[in-house]
Design a protein around this motif. Sequence first.
Motif, PDB file in Angstrom:
ATOM      1  N   ASP A  29      -3.813  -0.789   5.623  1.00  0.00           N
ATOM      2  CA  ASP A  29      -2.698  -0.090   6.262  1.00  0.00           C
ATOM      3  C   ASP A  29      -2.454   1.222   5.517  1.00  0.00           C
ATOM      4  O   ASP A  29      -1.892   1.238   4.420  1.00  0.00           O
ATOM      5  CB  ASP A  29      -1.447  -0.976   6.230  1.00  0.00           C
TER       6      ASP A  29
ATOM      7  N   SER B 206      -3.632   9.229   6.019  1.00  0.00           N
ATOM      8  CA  SER B 206      -3.703   9.087   7.477  1.00  0.00           C
ATOM      9  C   SER B 206      -4.945   9.818   7.973  1.00  0.00           C
ATOM     10  O   SER B 206      -5.429  10.755   7.314  1.00  0.00           O
ATOM     11  CB  SER B 206      -2.455   9.651   8.169  1.00  0.00           C
TER      12      SER B 206
ATOM     13  N   ASP C  52      -0.421   3.646   6.260  1.00  0.00           N
ATOM     14  CA  ASP C  52       0.998   3.980   6.187  1.00  0.00           C
ATOM     15  C   ASP C  52       1.671   3.298   5.005  1.00  0.00           C
ATOM     16  O   ASP C  52       2.577   3.845   4.379  1.00  0.00           O
ATOM     17  CB  ASP C  52       1.718   3.577   7.480  1.00  0.00           C
ATOM     18  N   GLU C  53       1.253   2.061   4.716  1.00  0.00           N
ATOM     19  CA  GLU C  53       1.874   1.286   3.652  1.00  0.00           C
ATOM     20  C   GLU C  53       1.191   1.478   2.300  1.00  0.00           C
ATOM     21  O   GLU C  53       1.617   0.899   1.297  1.00  0.00           O
ATOM     22  CB  GLU C  53       1.853  -0.209   4.024  1.00  0.00           C
TER      23      GLU C  53
END
Length: 489
Positions: free
Chosen positions: A194, A227, A196-197
């Motif tokens: 992930d 990203s 974003d995390e």
Amino acid sequence: MIITSKKGNSYELVIGLEIHAQIKDECKVFSKSSTNWDAKPNTNISPMDIALPGALPVLNMNAVSKAIAAGMAINATINEESFFDRKNYFYPDLPSGYQITQFYKPIVENGWVDISLEDASKKRINIERIHIEQDAGKSIHDLVGDKTCLDYNRAGVGLMEIVSKPELSSPFEAGEYVKKLRSLIRAVGASDADMDEGSMRVDANVSVRLVGEKRLGTRCEIKNLNSVRYLQAAIEFEANRHIEIIENGGQIDQETRLFNVEKGETRSMRKKEDANDYKYFPDPDLPPLKLSTDFIDAIRKNLPELPEQKLTRYLEYGIIEKEAIIMSEDIGFSSYFDEVAKKSEPKMAYTWVMIELLGRLNKEQIKIEESKILPSHIIELISLITNGKINGKIAKTVLDEMFVKIMSNEVKTPSEIVKDLGLEQIDNTDEIIAAIKDILKNNPTQLQSFKNGNQKLFGFFVGEVMKVTKGKANPAKVNDLLKIEIDKA
């Protein structure tokens, strides 16, 4: 990708990526501390994590299994013997002054993945290695005045570093490669990946050279891109920066750079080190990692279905390719859909999961993995349709009502909502015929026009019946009985 400079020279872009993915496990790679690095600062640490004297590393074999699974997903060689080394450098959030990694002989080597290009052709990207290493801690600069605070929760969390060959040629290719890698390592459960995390970060090594030149240009490394969009923007900016410097007679400094998201540009962080600057040497506290053939084969045997295998299956279901690709590459979508498709007709499962449910989830900004509408609810909803209890239109109303209940922390099953709102489909032939007769009687002009050849009015009569029955009449029966009653009229 060919970039033409202001002076008319043609340059080729060369990109290599290093992807750092956090290994999905409850424990760190060399201690039993929790990997929940987002907890209260400095609560998930052990003597090993903060390098207290006498603390020794104990290898987490579950983390090893995850790295092997990732290697299998990228068609790589799994080395039965590999080694751990120390990479020496000083940074405040690296308490030992070195990072345990695999430099001389990693656990995974010589893999590859195929990516799709903009013209739908395929390109193979070779992967040099996956090695296991430990993460550093976290420096926090904006918590206490002009002081830097250190949180060691993340220190010792297991990472896989996936290193590509310098074979990517454009920001688009780099983005597709990252998305492909992310889908593969998520599919085998090796990492949440992930971005974003923060459980997956990308370093991009970027250089340019004149078209036809064989020697690679001087590279710069752009660190910690989180990203795909920022990765692509950073590569594009850096390539143009290199060309401008070269065209003006300057030289590219080999350095590490950071990408400023707000300005859309990179800035210098430090001079780029070479391998000999880190003074690698074998870690004396960790023996060679020797794996049996049986151990490796057991992991291969239990490897889950990979995205390309899912894609083939989804295409066989009759799902259009574009949507099938999206589903197959997202473990959240595919897991949810597959659970519904096991007990429902696949095309109906696709409609109610990927169109109806996902549309509502996106509107509320809810991830499908976090949905309180469970696969069992969608299975039940589809069953109500196929068994003639409700029609498709009513099913949408039921789904809307489920969302209303969820927002107020109350979850009801589709059957309960149908019963509470009195939405069960009207299947009684006599009741439907009575409604049809009334509508034909009250619309003589439209009836005569239809008999004179205006076939479009059939839809008008169907709509009137559905309106009178509040959408609850069985649509198939309405169509069949309407034809009969019109002939009689």
